[in-house]
Design a protein around this motif. Structure first.
Motif, mmCIF file in Angstrom:
data_model
loop_
_atom_site.group_PDB
_atom_site.id
_atom_site.type_symbol
_atom_site.label_atom_id
_atom_site.label_comp_id
_atom_site.label_asym_id
_atom_site.label_seq_id
_atom_site.Cartn_x
_atom_site.Cartn_y
_atom_site.Cartn_z
ATOM 1 N N ARG A 49 12.104 -22.648 14.453
ATOM 2 C CA ARG A 49 11.042 -23.443 15.064
ATOM 3 C C ARG A 49 9.733 -23.351 14.268
ATOM 4 O O ARG A 49 8.646 -23.527 14.804
ATOM 5 C CB ARG A 49 10.818 -22.991 16.516
ATOM 6 N N ILE A 50 9.857 -23.085 12.974
ATOM 7 C CA ILE A 50 8.680 -22.884 12.117
ATOM 8 C C ILE A 50 7.743 -24.097 12.088
ATOM 9 O O ILE A 50 6.533 -23.946 12.256
ATOM 10 C CB ILE A 50 9.107 -22.507 10.679
ATOM 11 N N PRO A 51 8.253 -25.337 11.894
ATOM 12 C CA PRO A 51 7.330 -26.482 11.864
ATOM 13 C C PRO A 51 6.516 -26.625 13.150
ATOM 14 O O PRO A 51 5.337 -26.988 13.108
ATOM 15 C CB PRO A 51 8.263 -27.679 11.665
ATOM 16 N N GLU A 52 7.153 -26.330 14.278
ATOM 17 C CA GLU A 52 6.444 -26.428 15.559
ATOM 18 C C GLU A 52 5.335 -25.388 15.655
ATOM 19 O O GLU A 52 4.225 -25.674 16.116
ATOM 20 C CB GLU A 52 7.434 -26.251 16.721
ATOM 21 N N ILE A 53 5.632 -24.169 15.233
ATOM 22 C CA ILE A 53 4.618 -23.105 15.261
ATOM 23 C C ILE A 53 3.479 -23.438 14.301
ATOM 24 O O ILE A 53 2.307 -23.212 14.604
ATOM 25 C CB ILE A 53 5.242 -21.747 14.883
ATOM 26 N N ALA A 54 3.835 -23.993 13.133
ATOM 27 C CA ALA A 54 2.834 -24.301 12.110
ATOM 28 C C ALA A 54 1.851 -25.370 12.560
ATOM 29 O O ALA A 54 0.719 -25.438 12.045
ATOM 30 C CB ALA A 54 3.519 -24.732 10.819
ATOM 31 N N TYR A 72 7.722 -13.950 8.389
ATOM 32 C CA TYR A 72 7.744 -14.122 6.938
ATOM 33 C C TYR A 72 7.842 -15.600 6.549
ATOM 34 O O TYR A 72 7.155 -16.063 5.629
ATOM 35 C CB TYR A 72 8.937 -13.378 6.332
ATOM 36 N N THR A 73 8.700 -16.328 7.239
ATOM 37 C CA THR A 73 8.900 -17.733 6.903
ATOM 38 C C THR A 73 7.666 -18.562 7.217
ATOM 39 O O THR A 73 7.268 -19.432 6.430
ATOM 40 C CB THR A 73 10.120 -18.305 7.651
ATOM 41 N N LEU A 74 7.041 -18.307 8.353
ATOM 42 C CA LEU A 74 5.833 -19.030 8.720
ATOM 43 C C LEU A 74 4.721 -18.767 7.707
ATOM 44 O O LEU A 74 4.061 -19.707 7.234
ATOM 45 C CB LEU A 74 5.366 -18.617 10.120
ATOM 46 N N ALA A 75 4.513 -17.502 7.368
ATOM 47 C CA ALA A 75 3.457 -17.143 6.413
ATOM 48 C C ALA A 75 3.702 -17.803 5.060
ATOM 49 O O ALA A 75 2.781 -18.359 4.439
ATOM 50 C CB ALA A 75 3.391 -15.624 6.255
ATOM 51 N N THR A 76 4.945 -17.778 4.607
ATOM 52 C CA THR A 76 5.280 -18.368 3.307
ATOM 53 C C THR A 76 5.089 -19.878 3.316
ATOM 54 O O THR A 76 4.580 -20.457 2.350
ATOM 55 C CB THR A 76 6.735 -18.021 2.919
ATOM 56 N N SER A 77 5.489 -20.525 4.404
ATOM 57 C CA SER A 77 5.330 -21.983 4.497
ATOM 58 C C SER A 77 3.855 -22.378 4.484
ATOM 59 O O SER A 77 3.480 -23.407 3.904
ATOM 60 C CB SER A 77 6.013 -22.528 5.752
ATOM 61 N N THR A 122 11.674 -23.905 3.495
ATOM 62 C CA THR A 122 11.357 -23.086 4.661
ATOM 63 C C THR A 122 12.612 -22.807 5.483
ATOM 64 O O THR A 122 12.866 -21.667 5.889
ATOM 65 C CB THR A 122 10.301 -23.799 5.536
ATOM 66 N N ARG A 123 13.403 -23.830 5.730
ATOM 67 C CA ARG A 123 14.645 -23.650 6.485
ATOM 68 C C ARG A 123 15.619 -22.746 5.738
ATOM 69 O O ARG A 123 16.336 -21.930 6.336
ATOM 70 C CB ARG A 123 15.314 -24.997 6.747
ATOM 71 N N LEU A 124 15.638 -22.895 4.424
ATOM 72 C CA LEU A 124 16.525 -22.090 3.592
ATOM 73 C C LEU A 124 16.139 -20.606 3.678
ATOM 74 O O LEU A 124 17.001 -19.737 3.864
ATOM 75 C CB LEU A 124 16.435 -22.585 2.147
ATOM 76 N N LEU A 125 14.852 -20.326 3.545
ATOM 77 C CA LEU A 125 14.376 -18.939 3.630
ATOM 78 C C LEU A 125 14.691 -18.347 4.999
ATOM 79 O O LEU A 125 15.183 -17.222 5.105
ATOM 80 C CB LEU A 125 12.870 -18.890 3.366
ATOM 81 N N PHE A 126 14.428 -19.103 6.043
ATOM 82 C CA PHE A 126 14.680 -18.611 7.398
ATOM 83 C C PHE A 126 16.163 -18.302 7.599
ATOM 84 O O PHE A 126 16.527 -17.285 8.201
ATOM 85 C CB PHE A 126 14.209 -19.643 8.427
#
Length: 288
Positions: free
Chosen positions: A5-10, A53-58, A33-37
């Motif tokens: 759910r990284i894009p939503e959090i971002a 980690y994924t959110l910070a990197t994105s 981002t999806r790949l890293l997650f």
């Protein structure tokens, strides 16, 4: 397992009225981002921190991409354009600050150091590539390679943490996905007819074209009709389609070597847009 759910959090960092009204942002780095997650979440030692980690990197990637959109010249007199430029600078700085804030708040100082070193490497690669471009010493192959490396660096900073579980699979598969992404973007760049100068097609013709053709490409204001003629002559678009087709097949082969069926399924899902896109273009793939 955490759900993605990284894009939503971002969005809480990217969807500010001031930014949305007065400027535009680059696309969210969804594929990488999806790949890293997926890889972090598949590692029992890293899964608890996969979302952080994924959110910070994105956000760092978005910051770098936003700053890349800032025009080189500051001689913008029109108020709307000047404000857009200023907000791109500020937005990029803001996304970078969120990366520090998120990781520092979680006590992840080592990860801040890892990503900061990766940012330095991205900037070094960009400068080297820029100098080669300026001197017209970049081949079409180098262009793809350098662009892939620039897109991959932030995410490659996790290679050390993943080595016990995935060995060399992470850097290899990351670069392979990034290469598909680069080629995919180049196809749309050709089809839109925008920004041909500096594209893969530009470097390919500069490398293989006649003296007059090279001179034509280097002109300050190229004749767009003649440029399109050169694109057709050298089969630029169809070559890119074939490159994407070849790269996706290599990627599929690499993914199938992984031991986790769940990860394999997720990675095929991530790469599905490339396969669907190619499936719609059988005639283009047969041109050369």
């Amino acid at each position: 397992m955490n759900s993605y759910r990284i894009p939503e959090i971002a969005k809480q960092y990217t969807e500010y009225d001031m930014i949305q009204i007065h400027t535009d942002l680059p696309d969210f780095p969804e594929l990488r981002t999806r790949l890293l997650f997926a890889f972090l979440n598949g590692n029992s030692k890293l899964s608890t921190s996969s979302e952080l980690y994924t959110l910070a990197t994105s956000l760092v990637q978005l910051a770098l991409d936003t700053h890349d959109m800032v025009t080189v010249s500051n001689d913008i007199k029109e108020k709307k354009a000047a404000r857009s430029r200023q907000l791109k600078v500020l937005a990029g700085d803001y996304f970078s600050s969120r990366f520090y804030h998120l990781l520092a708040g979680a006590g992840q100082i080592d990860m801040i150091k890892q990503l900061s070193n990766a940012i330095c490497e991205v900037n070094r690669l960009k400068m080297n590539t820029y100098m080669k471009m300026k001197q017209l010493k970049l081949s079409a192959e180098d262009y793809i390679h350098q662009t892939v490396e620039i897109k991959s660096q932030l995410f490659l900073s996790f290679s050390e943490f993943m080595s016990e579980v995935y060995d060399q699979a992470w850097p290899e598969i990351l670069r392979s996905y990034a290469k598909c992404e680069v080629i995919f973007e180049e196809i749309f760049r050709m089809e839109s007819g925008a920004n041909f100068k500096g594209s893969w097609g530009f470097w390919h013709i500069l490398q293989h074209g006649t003296k007059d053709e090279r001179k034509q490409l280097q002109a300050e204001e190229s004749d767009q009709a003649k440029v399109r003629t050169l694109q057709h002559k050298y089969h630029i678009t169809s070559q890119l389609y074939q490159m994407l087709d070849s790269q996706t097949k290599m990627l599929q082969s690499s993914v199938q070597q992984l031991e986790s069926d769940k990860l394999i399924s997720e990675l095929f899902h991530i790469g599905e847009p490339f396969l669907r896109f190619l499936a719609k273009q059988p005639k283009v793939l047969e041109e050369i």
